[in-house]
Design an enzyme around this catalytic site. Structure first.
Site, PDB file in Angstrom:
ATOM      1  N   ALA A   1      10.074   1.790 -49.939  1.00 30.27           N
ATOM      2  CA  ALA A   1      10.277   1.888 -48.490  1.00 30.27           C
ATOM      3  C   ALA A   1      11.049   0.694 -47.950  1.00 30.27           C
ATOM      4  CB  ALA A   1       8.931   2.009 -47.789  1.00 30.27           C
ATOM      5  N   HIS A   2      11.359   0.738 -46.672  1.00 30.57           N
ATOM      6  CA  HIS A   2      12.192  -0.301 -46.063  1.00 30.57           C
ATOM      7  C   HIS A   2      11.513  -1.666 -46.081  1.00 30.57           C
ATOM      8  CE1 HIS A   2      10.644   0.939 -41.760  1.00 30.57           C
ATOM      9  NE2 HIS A   2       9.672   0.933 -42.634  1.00 30.57           N
ATOM     10  N   ASN A   3      12.353  -2.675 -46.247  1.00 38.41           N
ATOM     11  CA  ASN A   3      11.940  -4.078 -46.172  1.00 38.41           C
ATOM     12  C   ASN A   3      11.144  -4.546 -47.392  1.00 38.41           C
ATOM     13  OD1 ASN A   3      12.889  -3.681 -43.503  1.00 38.41           O
ATOM     14  ND2 ASN A   3      10.845  -3.204 -42.806  1.00 38.41           N
TER      15      ASN A   3
END
Lengths: 342, 342, 342
Positions: free
Chosen positions: A241-243
């Site tokens: 997922a993001h980050n």
């Protein structure tokens, strides 16, 4: 092309035990090998096959002591799996076509940098401002979004999609269907429960020597970058997922899912279908058993299992207790009975 | 381009606490921010970073009270995450190229309706009888099967595949590798255990304002439609089986799997890797923790966790009991011993 | 086109119970059917719908006895689901366009064998030495790597990627985004914890009558082949690792993951999200409940559930015990108290 046991032993630095003229032209699994093929024995589970294998040559460990007669010629090496790897690499290099140049039609933006040494397959799309290093292979039907940079010697298999501005290092391998840099899953609900998109303006950065499995997805960060450090190996159908940040030389089996903003250390090993919560930290060298679920951070060197995850020893004990729960209920019933009788 | 704290506060309706001339030109995560960047504080877990962040501006909640000195200029707002969202949207709009027109070669069937305002990327395929609304963006290498209809302002990223006759609403976003309308998994075994295909002649209907993650799959129904209602947000690698219906404004994290014919209510939230059995009903507003497994229907407003799923409180207690099982066995052993001694 | 109950009953060998002239022109789910549509009743869970359905015709079992009045015309058959399947097939065949020939631009290597009866869609890629059987359909944007062979009547939907040298049988269906023959996940760590790739020089072999779901991935073997035997049906987003063998007529629901070198028998049924360890054996006819995790081999005919998996009866008992754990703790506390009082 045929090679003798002697030639092979010389190449991999092994010792022939049997007929040095035994010759092979192919590789095979130990349980399916036919004459003329080379196989190996690394996993002790497969030892019994060596007494019946039809293979002409078997790579074994230096200290392997057969308990029955073996008809194959053995080549003794320090690490049979590594030696096999070297032979497979040799064979693979010989078999692989040397791809170069452009297959038409492909789409290459005018200002894209695509050295002569690169391969760009038919129906591939290279966006504006893309920079490819030397010997990059972009297979057919792949999409390299605007502003993407890819380092030397990286291979992008058919149908990979890389969104704008992401960065891929040198010597990476991206398998078909991998999606790099799609929007992170960011939405904020309003008072009516309607979700509004949080634009994801960051990127994905993949460092050198990374392999990404088929249909694995790595989302771009909200801002800054989602980071896959050098040497990471991700199997198929993994979600990052993001980050998220993943440290160097960490490996993950297929279908692992990692929620947003989590930081994973280096040299970790994750089994298949593991799930990791968002906003937590996984220390270096952590090993996580298949299907485990991590709700919170763990320290470096942890060996954990279960959902929710716990130390492996504790997990083994829990499984044992669960097996005996029926008996425990019976024992308590028995105690109650005895106490009433008293 | 630079913006000052004062300009930003005005745009988002915030209050400057610090230097109103502090200027930023980019966004960053609070723990990585450098001078000249704007960040935000919404998750209390990250509060400690505000005292050391290098960011020039931080969006914080109205009532945030620093416990140490903060060097950054603060902008106080009712909801920092929403305000960030507005700024990201502004930035994103400014950065995004305005795509329009057709890139050749693309395939557009003669009778397809493709307004001038649309973008059709290279190697995209638009089948017979397709109808696109205004401003639809079909990125390269996407496949829009015969008879598909897509509403205004919807974006279809590279490599999305939409099978024949499916319907997509307005303002939807479909990420790369999403497959909409593949055959539902329907087979009937004969007396010899050989499976025969049940043709799937239904469609998938996706209403307005839906976002579908990368490599997510939504199967067409046997007959009628598989329905994704307005405002639903699905993360990556999710499986939605045939005949499923998902109510409006429901959100699901990645790798969730939903078996056939299940009906899911509106405003639900599913954590990652949740599995839902077929032919059941999930009430409105249900919240399901990551990795949970639902074998049967649950009422509206349920908050559940575990596999098989149970109310969250019960799940927490079960985890606690499991932690103490070893001790319980010991206590029972102890009781048995005492009772024998008596 | 309309058909009467009488015509339909004749085609499927059923018996009309009601108006033989009742006419239908479409199919519908029992709970959504409108006049002019045909539906069916197979799952007892849906029986209550038959008393209120608007459908004109309902396929029911021979022995169905309504408990209230039914307004629809019934057609009684031995197996309503099979009869429905036959009708759906008829409808599907009538609806399906007869695809043939090549859509330009597509890429077909000079030495590839592509019979006249085949369909090759736009932007499809057919590599060197590929051999297609009769009536093979290669939809747009699919990739058929060098040396791949595909048998008669197989359908390859848009965006499928098949790596070099893999073999696909006759009458197979491969759905969009499936990746066949990507490298198995093989890496050997060196003394510094850096992983080195083990080249994967084997193939994937898929026998006849296999269906592969959307975005499912099947990796090529290290050497030899990864084998999917005849009649296997795999749902979406499944991972089959290198060297795995799956026996004939085995079916798996979506998101199952199978680790490397495992051998799975014939006629097995796996629920969704099941995880199977590597290097184990699953006997013929094994049934595994959703989300189960198999750490070790199981004998033929096993019916198992849970993670780690256990016999279904044992699993049900474990769930029951877990429900009563709180009570057990209380009972033990009670016993301790009583014993102290004594």
């Amino acid at each position: 092309m045929q090679f003798t046991a002697q030639q092979i032993a010389q190449y991999i630095g092994g010792r022939v035990d049997g007929n040095p003229s035994a010759a092979v032209s192919t590789f095979a699994k130990i349980e399916e090998a036919t004459p003329g093929s080379l196989t190996f024995l690394a996993n002790p589970k497969y030892t019994h096959y060596i007494y019946e294998t039809q293979a002409s040559i078997v790579l074994v460990a230096d200290n392997f002591e057969p308990e029955q007669s073996v008809s194959a010629t053995l080549i003794r090496v320090a690490d049979p799996y590594s030696s096999l790897a070297r032979l497979l690499e040799l064979a693979s290099t010989a078999m692989r076509p040397s791809l170069q140049g452009k297959e038409e039609p492909c789409h290459i933006a005018e200002d894209a940098v695509v050295p002569e040494s690169c391969y760009v397959g038919a129906f591939a799309y290279i966006g504006r401002g893309v920079k490819l290093g030397e010997n990059v292979k972009i297979y057919p039907q792949s999409y390299i979004g605007d502003g993407v940079e890819i380092g030397d010697d990286t291979t992008v298999y058919p149908g990979v999609k890389i969104y704008h501005n992401c960065r891929i290092g040198c010597r990476c391998v991206l398998h078909s269907g991998a999606v790099i840099g799609a929007d992170g899953f960011g939405f904020a609900p309003d008072a009516d429960g309607v979700y509004h998109k949080i634009e994801q303006i960051g990127i994905v950065e993949i460092e050198d020597d990374v392999e990404i499995g088929a249909n694995t997805t790595i989302d771009r960060s909200t801002m800054g970058r989602t980071l896959i450090s050098r040497g990471v190996k991700l199997d198929n159908l993994i979600q990052v997922a993001h980050n998220v940040e993943i440290g160097h030389d960490t490996v993950m089996a297929s279908q692992v899912g990692i929620a947003g903003s989590t930081k994973i250390g280096s040299n970790c090993m994750f089994g298949g279908q593991v799930g990791i919560s968002g906003h937590i930290t996984i220390g270096d060298g952590t090993q996580i058993g298949a299907q485990s679920g991590l709700p919170k951070s763990v320290a470096a060197g942890s060996r954990i299992m279960g959902s929710p995850a716990m130390p492996m020893g504790e997990y083994a004990r829990l499984c044992a207790y669960q097996k005996n729960l029926g008996e425990l209920f019976a024992r308590v019933r028995d105690l109650e009975k005895k106490l009433t009788e008293n």
